[in-house]
Scaffold this active site. Structure first.
Site, short mmCIF file in Angstrom:
data_model
loop_
_atom_site.label_atom_id
_atom_site.label_comp_id
_atom_site.label_asym_id
_atom_site.label_seq_id
_atom_site.Cartn_x
_atom_site.Cartn_y
_atom_site.Cartn_z
CD GLU A 231 -2.42 1.06 2.92
OE1 GLU A 231 -2.48 -0.06 3.50
OE2 GLU A 231 -2.90 2.09 3.42
CG ASP A 233 -1.31 4.84 3.31
OD1 ASP A 233 -2.21 4.32 2.63
OD2 ASP A 233 -0.91 4.37 4.39
CD GLU A 236 -3.38 6.73 5.96
OE1 GLU A 236 -4.36 6.03 6.25
OE2 GLU A 236 -2.23 6.52 6.39
CG HIS A 247 2.02 1.07 4.80
ND1 HIS A 247 2.13 0.87 6.16
CD2 HIS A 247 1.32 2.22 4.66
CE1 HIS A 247 1.52 1.86 6.81
NE2 HIS A 247 1.02 2.70 5.92
#
Ligand SMILES: *[C@@H]1O[C@H](CO)[C@@H](O)[C@H](O)[C@H]1NC(C)=O
Ligand SMILES: *[C@@H]1O[C@H](CO)[C@@H](O)[C@H](O)[C@H]1NC(C)=O
Length: 457
Positions: A231, A233, A236, A247
């Protein structure tokens, strides 16, 4: 999440086959993006969004009986995962009315936090960008930049408006798993680096085994299996805090986990994914006046976020070296804030060195490095699906993003303070009652060559 009234639905069964319901026609809201070339010219692409299958009504294929109600599976229809997948269909979504998902203008998407509907209320949502009616739009981000506008002015503490990439299958897993008849058209195949165990269908089977209701969420539960994948990001954030975080995972593509591999509890640093990631949160990195209302990036007004994926050799085939961040507001480019923490170089990007120094100074486990760091993240940035969501946090009240975390940590210890929010503000009960009208708007998504999607000023 839906408990439907059965009485009103009287037409003859139109069910086509296992797993796709036809009570509501599935019509994906349009959300065009732009693809830009080195010369700076951009071309519109007619993309749309699809709601994740977890939010949809699951009912028996032959009628209107719920397969899943509140946070429980119907034991008759769903004695086990395989039988359940055979017996149950997921249905089309009324995006605006049931879920509060609307397109206020071309290229813009608004996600409402709480939406009152015929069934009670819907809380939060998660959608994926689609290239066609049945396929997700796949992204290769290496040596590219990804840009979008956000309006977080109505997204207070405790909420998370997220824009990120997950390494999902283009068809939602339909061709790999013959019992998945719904596919990307119905938002199946989600995975992320937290290896979520609240996913109702994984690999064409229901996650029935070991399913238990959540202690503090009447619409959610978790099963024996989790759904893991890398993932990235991009964003956020809320009005008072923001982070971007790679990640990576050891596994490639969506992978069903069980036991220690899911990395829950004591297995956090032996699971297949890097759950902590290597985050850049300006507040946490020592600049507490960079991001917020009337700060350097003024969150009371819309702004643009640019993220660049720089490779070692400057080509699309190089290894991922560095992730850059810029903001644009009022026609002005705002470089990311610079680290102001003793023991960490004053950089404003993410690379392996930043991650190592940050983990060391903050006393965090560098599982990011263990999993393969930037290089592994780069390997996994080549076939990504774009996710747009709004959510509240039933586990730790979003404190990891916008308050002190761990909650009992000393805020003066480097790494503990992540934002100026009160640690109680993100309690789901509190935030759902206080801010049901909260919303986030994402717009003007662009993908392109480096420096092609915005004008540096
Ligand atoms: C469970 O499903 C069966 C049919 O498979 C149905 O007869 C029954 O009413 C359902 N139970 C609930 C609580 O919805
Ligand atoms: C993009 O612009 C920055 C300056 O803002 C420059 O340093 C960098 O070399 C540019 N990259 C490319 C690939 O043009």
């Amino acid at each position: 999440m839906l408990v439907r009234s059965l009485a009103a639905l009287t037409f003859a069964s139109l069910v086509l086959g296992q797993q796709v319901g036809t009570n509501t026609a599935e019509k994906h809201p349009s959300m065009p993006i732009q693809v830009c070339t080195k010369s700076g010219s951009c071309t519109k692409e007619s993309t749309s969004v699809v709601l994740d299958s977890n939010w949809r009504w699951a009912h028996v294929t032959s009628g209107y009986t719920n397969c899943y109600t509140g946070n429980e599976w119907n034991a008759t229809a769903c004695p086990d995962g395989k039988t359940c997948a055979k017996n149950c269909a997921i249905d089309g979504a009324d995006y605006a009315k049931t879920y509060g998902i609307t397109t206020p203008s071309s290229g813009a998407l608004k996600l409402q936090f709480v939406t009152k509907n015929d069934n009670g209320a819907n809380v939060g949502s998660r959608v994926y960008l689609m290239a066609s009616d049945t396929k997700y739009r796949m992204f290769n981000l290496l040596n590219k930049e990804f840009t979008f506008d956000v309006d977080v002015s109505k997204l207070p503490c405790g909420l998370n408006g997220a824009v990120y990439f997950s390494e999902m299958d283009e068809d939602g897993g339909m061709s790999k798993y013959s019992t998945n008849r719904a596919g990307a058209k119905y938002g199946t195949g989600y995975c992320d680096s937290q290896c979520p165990t609240d996913i109702k269908f994984i690999n064409g089977e229901a996650n029935v085994e070991g399913w238990g209701g959540s202690a503090n969420d009447q619409n959610s539960g978790s099963g024996k299996y989790g759904s893991c994948c890398a993932e990235m990001d991009i964003w956020e954030a809320n009005l008072d805090a923001a982070a971007y975080t790679p990640h990576p995972c050891k596994v490639n593509g969506p992978t069903r986990c069980e036991g220690a591999d899911c990395g829950n509890g004591d297995d956090r640093y032996s699971g297949v994914c890097d759950k902590d990631g290597c985050d850049f949160n300006s507040f946490r990195m020592g600049d507490q006046s960079f991001y917020g209302t009337q700060m350097t990036v003024d969150t009371s007004k819309p702004f643009t976020i640019v993220t660049q994926f720089i490779t070692t050799d400057g080509t699309d085939n190089g290894k991922l070296k560095q992730i850059n961040r810029f903001y644009v507001q009022n026609g002005k480019t705002i470089p990311n804030s610079v680290v102001q923490i003793d023991g960490i170089d004053p950089v404003n990007h993410i690379d392996d060195n930043f991650c190592a120094q940050q983990k060391s100074v903050f006393g965090d486990n560098n599982y990011f490095k263990t999993i393969g760091g930037m290089t592994q993240m780069g390997n996994q940035l080549k076939k990504m699906v774009l996710v747009l969501s709004v959510w509240d946090d039933h586990a730790v009240a979003m404190n990891w993003l916008d308050s002190n975390y761990p909650t009992d940590g000393d805020a003066s210890t480097p790494g503990i303070a992540r934002g100026r929010c009160d640690s109680a503000a993100g309690d789901p009960k509190t935030v759902e009652a206080a801010h049901p009208d909260a919303s986030v708007i994402y717009s003007n998504i662009k993908l392109g060559a480096l420096n092609s999607t915005f004008k540096a000023t």
